[in-house]
Write an enzyme that holds these catalytic residues in place. Structure first.
Site, short mmCIF file in Angstrom:
data_model
loop_
_atom_site.label_atom_id
_atom_site.label_comp_id
_atom_site.label_asym_id
_atom_site.label_seq_id
_atom_site.Cartn_x
_atom_site.Cartn_y
_atom_site.Cartn_z
N TYR A 122 -20.12 -8.41 13.68
CA TYR A 122 -19.26 -9.04 12.68
C TYR A 122 -18.98 -8.01 11.59
O TYR A 122 -19.90 -7.32 11.16
CB TYR A 122 -19.93 -10.28 12.07
N GLU A 141 -16.51 -8.59 8.74
CA GLU A 141 -15.55 -9.10 7.77
C GLU A 141 -15.54 -8.21 6.52
O GLU A 141 -16.60 -7.71 6.11
CB GLU A 141 -15.96 -10.52 7.38
N ASP A 150 9.41 -5.33 11.55
CA ASP A 150 8.48 -5.59 12.64
C ASP A 150 8.87 -4.66 13.79
O ASP A 150 9.83 -4.90 14.50
CB ASP A 150 8.62 -7.07 13.05
N THR A 192 2.75 -4.15 17.01
CA THR A 192 1.70 -4.31 18.00
C THR A 192 1.22 -2.91 18.33
O THR A 192 1.88 -1.92 18.00
CB THR A 192 2.21 -4.95 19.31
N LYS A 201 2.46 -2.20 23.12
CA LYS A 201 3.75 -2.11 23.79
C LYS A 201 4.11 -0.62 23.96
O LYS A 201 3.34 0.08 24.60
CB LYS A 201 4.80 -2.91 23.03
N ARG A 207 -4.45 -4.04 23.32
CA ARG A 207 -3.75 -5.21 22.78
C ARG A 207 -4.19 -5.40 21.34
O ARG A 207 -5.38 -5.48 21.06
CB ARG A 207 -4.13 -6.48 23.55
C1 LIG Z 1 5.68 -8.83 20.90
C2 LIG Z 1 6.15 -9.10 19.54
C3 LIG Z 1 5.37 -9.79 18.62
C4 LIG Z 1 4.08 -10.48 19.00
O1 LIG Z 1 3.06 -9.67 19.45
P1 LIG Z 1 1.74 -10.35 20.05
O2 LIG Z 1 0.79 -9.22 20.12
O3 LIG Z 1 2.10 -10.92 21.36
O4 LIG Z 1 1.29 -11.40 19.08
C5 LIG Z 1 5.83 -9.91 17.32
N1 LIG Z 1 7.02 -9.40 16.96
C6 LIG Z 1 7.81 -8.75 17.83
C7 LIG Z 1 9.13 -8.21 17.36
C8 LIG Z 1 7.42 -8.58 19.15
O5 LIG Z 1 8.22 -7.96 20.01
#
Ligand SMILES: *Cc1c(COP(=O)(O)O)cnc(C)c1O
Length: 478
Positions: A64, A66, A241, A270, A273, A279
């Site tokens: 943990y 936090e 994002d 993320t 990707k 992840r």
């Molecule tokens: C994939 C994605 C997310 C979410 O990511 P997770 O790891 O699945 O929660 C958020 N914003 C955008 C633009 C994405 O392409």
């Protein structure tokens, strides 16, 4: 790293797991075999390195932690501090950010952290100041009630879903849509491109607290300098994002106006990707929002995942090496080769091409829905996902589009020649598939007819194409 060390590591791990629950060991082995055999064109997926994968499977998971580096609510976090600080340091260096918060468990979580950091900065802090108290516990019941109402009464402007925006940018099925009064900007119906004048107009009209840019299905670059100017002109906080295209930013394919980090107040992503890590999620920001961002846990996040933060540090170290820039450029070269191959064969593409890692096919030209196309391709060993196109007439479930992306195949080593071959396989399947009929004779949006011999033949060609580019070549499980 020797082929031997990686094979031995994964084989030994499976042996240990097999002794407890052999079905899980079998499933892990089967997953590798499946991934090796499929022509994966899912734009949001990739293959993390063996080092990144191995970093996640150990006793860091037991801790943990936090709090933040050096300021924990639990004792004995010195080693977690080491890996969290390393991950943040690599992220800051890689992206040129003043501050990096590497605890978010996913992209959705990173966005929640960002939204609440902005709300705390722009709504909560001024309320505390006005009431002349230091923290929310010191507010009177009446002031607390008023603040809660104000927090729930803010506006967000983001990209519309059917133009390629993401559910977490203020859409009703997601918590962000229940938190914010949202409006969205779309794309020009003629070109499919973002029309910045229209975005500016919407911002002037709506006066959002937050302007969000970023997408999961827009095949073009976004000019973040212009978006920032729009945000500034209405006093909005500008959030980007970059979940999908972080690898292209890391690899310096997106620079200048197209690099979000110098232009946005806050950037979320993320890590799994195009960035090719474990992840997870991450938030980058300047010094102004750093303290609020660091409150992500326990504000909206559960306890940090030290084993994943350690893997983020490894993956980010990989992304700082010169060969990652080469990888990022090849992702885009491959996407453009795939787009050109499809255009040459008569496929309709949203915006007519791509400047990033993804290509959006409008399959209505083949007389199919996205769902029919997705399934027919899957029958033929090609893994994609259906996706709405702008002004989609088939709605979000059936859709009229197929989204494909090149980060995963590029990791395997496929190049532009293989992308042209892939375009041929996709075109073959889609041109040979016809829509099916419902029991009452009306046209179906889900059923389709594809000669199994065609699916078989394409599947074999896909397997042959992949055979030259083994996945995880250093890993032999038997
Ligand atoms: C994939 C994605 C997310 C979410 O990511 P997770 O790891 O699945 O929660 C958020 N914003 C955008 C633009 C994405 O392409």
């Amino acid at each position: 790293m020797s082929r031997n060390a990686e094979s031995t590591a994964f084989r030994s791990a499976l042996e240990v797991i097999r002794a407890v629950e052999p079905r899980v060991a079998d499933a892990i082995g089967a997953e590798l075999a499946d991934q090796r055999e499929s022509l994966k064109l899912i734009a949001s997926e990739n293959y993390a390195s063996p080092a990144t994968l191995l970093t996640m499977g150990n006793w860091f998971s037991d801790k943990y932690a936090e709090g933040t580096v050096g300021r924990r609510f639990y004792a004995g976090c010195q080693n977690v501090d080491t890996v969290e600080a390393l991950a943040a340091e690599h992220a800051k260096e890689l992206f040129g950010a003043a501050h990096a918060y590497v605890q978010p468990h996913s992209g959705i979580d990173a966005n929640l952290v960002a939204f609440w950091a902005i709300l705390a900065d722009r709504v909560e802090s001024p309320a505390l100041k006005k009431a002349q108290v230091r923290q929310v516990n010191d507010l009177t019941e009446a002031d607390w009630f008023a603040l809660r109402r104000e927090l729930g009464n803010q506006r967000m402007l983001g990209m519309s879903l059917d133009a390629g925006g993401h559910l977490t940018h203020g859409f009703r099925p997601n918590i962000s849509g229940k938190m914010f009064d949202q409006r969205s900007y779309g794309t020009d119906p003629a070109t499919g491109l973002i029309d910045y004048d229209r975005v500016a107009e919407a911002a002037r009209d709506f006066k959002p607290l937050i302007l969000v840019a970023g997408y999961s299905a827009y095949p073009r670059k976004v000019n973040f300098r212009i978006m920032r100017e729009i945000a500034d002109s209405v006093g909005a906080t500008f959030m980007v994002d970059m979940a999908h295209f972080a690898g292209l930013v890391a690899g310096k394919v997106f620079t200048g106006d197209f690099d979000p980090v110098p232009h946005a107040h806050i950037v979320t992503t993320t890590t799994h990707k195009s960035l090719r890590g474990p992840r997870g999620g991450m938030v980058l920001c300047g010094p102004e929002l750093a303290d609020q961002v660091d409150r992500g846990c326990p504000m909206v996040l559960g306890g940090p995942l030290p084993h994943v933060m350690a893997a983020k540090a490894v993956a980010l170290a990989e992304a700082r090496r010169p060969d990652f820039a080469d990888y990022a450029q090849r992702i885009v070269d491959n996407a453009q080769a795939l787009a050109e191959g499809l255009l040459r064969r008569g496929t309709t593409l949203v915006t007519g091409g791509t400047d990033n890692h993804l290509v959006l096919l409008d399959v209505s030209g083949y007389g199919l829905t996205g769902r029919q196309a997705e399934q027919a391709l899957l029958d033929s060993g090609i893994v994609t996902n259906r996706n709405a196109v702008p002004q989609d007439r088939n709605g979000a479930w059936y859709t009229s589009g197929i989204r494909i992306g090149t980060p995963a195949l590029t990791t395997r080593g496929l190049g532009t020649a293989e992308m042209d071959a892939t375009a041929e396989l996709i075109h073959t399947v889609l041109s040979q598939t016809t829509p099916g009929a419902n029991a009452d004779g009306t046209p179906s949006k889900a059923k389709y007819v594809l000669d199994p011999a065609v699916a078989d033949s394409v599947g074999k060609q896909a397997t042959d194409l992949l055979a030259g580019f083994p996945l995880y070549p250093t890993v032999a499980l038997d």
